[in-house]
Design a protein around this motif. Sequence first.
Motif, short mmCIF file in Angstrom:
data_model
loop_
_atom_site.label_atom_id
_atom_site.label_comp_id
_atom_site.label_asym_id
_atom_site.label_seq_id
_atom_site.Cartn_x
_atom_site.Cartn_y
_atom_site.Cartn_z
N ARG A 52 46.66 33.65 38.89
CA ARG A 52 46.83 34.68 40.21
C ARG A 52 47.18 36.19 39.90
N GLY A 53 47.96 36.25 38.90
CA GLY A 53 48.68 37.56 38.65
C GLY A 53 47.52 38.43 37.87
N ASP A 54 46.33 38.06 37.66
CA ASP A 54 45.27 38.73 37.13
C ASP A 54 44.39 39.21 37.84
N ALA A 55 43.28 39.75 37.02
CA ALA A 55 42.24 40.41 38.12
C ALA A 55 40.82 40.40 37.48
N VAL A 56 39.89 40.39 38.50
CA VAL A 56 38.47 40.38 37.96
C VAL A 56 37.86 41.92 38.19
N VAL A 57 37.16 42.58 37.37
CA VAL A 57 36.55 43.75 37.51
C VAL A 57 35.04 43.35 37.61
N ALA A 58 34.34 44.38 38.75
CA ALA A 58 32.82 43.96 38.81
C ALA A 58 32.46 45.36 38.28
N LEU A 59 32.01 45.41 37.04
CA LEU A 59 31.30 46.66 36.47
C LEU A 59 30.03 46.66 36.72
N ARG A 113 46.19 40.25 32.78
CA ARG A 113 44.85 39.98 32.06
C ARG A 113 43.39 40.29 33.05
N VAL A 114 42.66 40.93 32.43
CA VAL A 114 41.49 41.40 33.20
C VAL A 114 40.25 40.87 32.77
N ALA A 115 39.36 40.30 33.60
CA ALA A 115 38.09 39.79 33.34
C ALA A 115 37.17 40.56 33.81
N LEU A 146 30.36 31.63 35.63
CA LEU A 146 31.59 32.78 35.62
C LEU A 146 33.00 31.97 35.84
N TRP A 147 32.86 31.06 36.91
CA TRP A 147 33.93 29.89 36.92
C TRP A 147 34.65 29.33 35.57
N GLY A 148 33.42 28.87 35.05
CA GLY A 148 33.97 28.21 33.51
C GLY A 148 34.32 29.19 32.49
N TRP A 149 34.00 30.41 32.63
CA TRP A 149 34.47 31.44 31.87
C TRP A 149 35.85 31.93 32.11
N LEU A 150 36.06 32.07 33.48
CA LEU A 150 37.55 32.43 34.14
C LEU A 150 38.53 31.26 33.61
N ARG A 182 41.16 29.96 44.72
CA ARG A 182 41.55 30.36 46.11
C ARG A 182 41.60 32.06 46.43
N GLY A 183 41.32 32.61 45.33
CA GLY A 183 41.28 34.09 45.61
C GLY A 183 42.07 34.94 44.76
N VAL A 184 41.59 35.62 43.76
CA VAL A 184 42.23 36.74 42.96
C VAL A 184 42.06 38.10 43.26
N ALA A 185 42.90 39.02 42.75
CA ALA A 185 42.57 40.39 43.24
C ALA A 185 41.29 40.96 42.21
N TRP A 186 40.53 41.68 42.75
CA TRP A 186 39.29 42.33 42.07
C TRP A 186 39.38 43.79 42.22
N ILE A 187 38.57 44.52 41.26
CA ILE A 187 38.61 45.97 41.55
C ILE A 187 37.04 46.28 41.26
N GLY A 188 36.43 47.07 42.22
CA GLY A 188 35.05 47.33 42.10
C GLY A 188 34.73 48.45 41.47
N VAL A 189 33.97 48.59 40.43
CA VAL A 189 33.56 49.77 39.60
C VAL A 189 32.02 49.90 39.75
N PRO A 190 31.42 50.39 40.95
CA PRO A 190 30.13 50.39 41.20
C PRO A 190 29.22 51.54 40.45
N THR A 191 28.46 50.99 39.73
CA THR A 191 27.48 52.10 38.85
C THR A 191 26.21 52.34 39.35
N SER A 192 25.78 51.81 40.55
CA SER A 192 24.50 52.21 40.91
C SER A 192 24.74 52.72 42.36
#
Length: 367
Positions: free
Chosen positions: A98-105, A39-41, A87-91, A123-133
């Motif tokens: 812990r098997g899921d990931a956050v994407v910062a777009l 699942r990806v947020a 954001l915590w509430g939404w997650l 206490r820490g999940v994986a995240w992927i950065g997608v920088p657009t600026s």
Amino acid sequence: MALDLLVRYPGRSVRSRIQVRRGALDRLGACARAIKARRVAVVSDATVAALYGGLSVRSLERAGLTASLVTVPPGERAKNPRQLVRLWGWLGALGLTRGDAVVALGGGVVGDLAGFAAATWLRGVAWIGVPTSLVAQIDSCVGGKTAVDLEVGKNLVGAFHQPVAVLVDPDALATLPERHHRAGLAELVKLGMAVDGGLFAWTERHARRLRGRDGAVLEQAVARAIRVKARVVRGDERERWGGARTALNYGHTLGHALESACGYRGPLHGEAVAIGMRAAAAISTRVAGLSAAARARQDALLDAFGLPRRVPPVALEDLLRAMRQDKKRGAAEVRWVLTPRVGHASVPRPVDRRLVRSALIEIGARV
Ligand code: GLY
């Protein structure tokens, strides 16, 4: 100039794969699947989500993942504890495990905020950065700094939490407003002045095309900057006291103080850093041996990028107070990253108060 770089941190199992390539946004799904997320947020700001939110979610869904998108308001003022709690509430509502990931777009604000949500959720999940600026592609997407601002100071609550992957799509820069484009170029000047004279000279040679938003040259700039920054942070991930990473805070003593003293409604981060570099170079000529010619080179490049020369109308005392609040200060005194030569910034050091006051007044602080 495509780039595929694996950044490892000595003695730690964490690593970040950073890819720069045109059209990379469309590969987000494959990237998330490669890290075995289910699942990806996706966290974005309202402006970026309108441009790239649909594309990102579709790419994730095509890869067989469940994707959800949430937005925060655009701008530095959204990087606050209230949005983090939201954001915590939404997650929680998504049931992100812990098997899921956050994407910062998005830009630096979204990277810091979503990255910090990922650092703290369960206490820490994986995240992927997608920088657009440009600021985010050149600087903040590398190195895992995540944070929120407080009224009393910028980035005062945060964590080092490395993204597992960073997908940099230079095509996304085409929609960046002109002011944000110029602010991003300030980070390129900073990297050159602070740690890499070769990058500085390259930036000087390509200044006109960089300012003119030439896509091929911008892509090269992003790839070069990422290599330089990765080289610095892999040797000093946690920004040790006196470590190599502290040089990257060149221009930040005044820059952060300006942002905070203006209530995060004034200069953009890159603009504030540009003003901060002008002050740091002025001080460096007086006490660190920077030649007048080198200072002039820096200021001419900032001018070529249309970056501000003077502080906005802020009282000197407010700036000095904001500097004292900065987390990078020493126990008793405000410290500055100074540089004796282009590409060789030193570790932060205390500077005589009268000298700081006169440098700030010289560039427009109100007494
Ligand atoms: N922006 C400076 C750093 O990441 O260390």
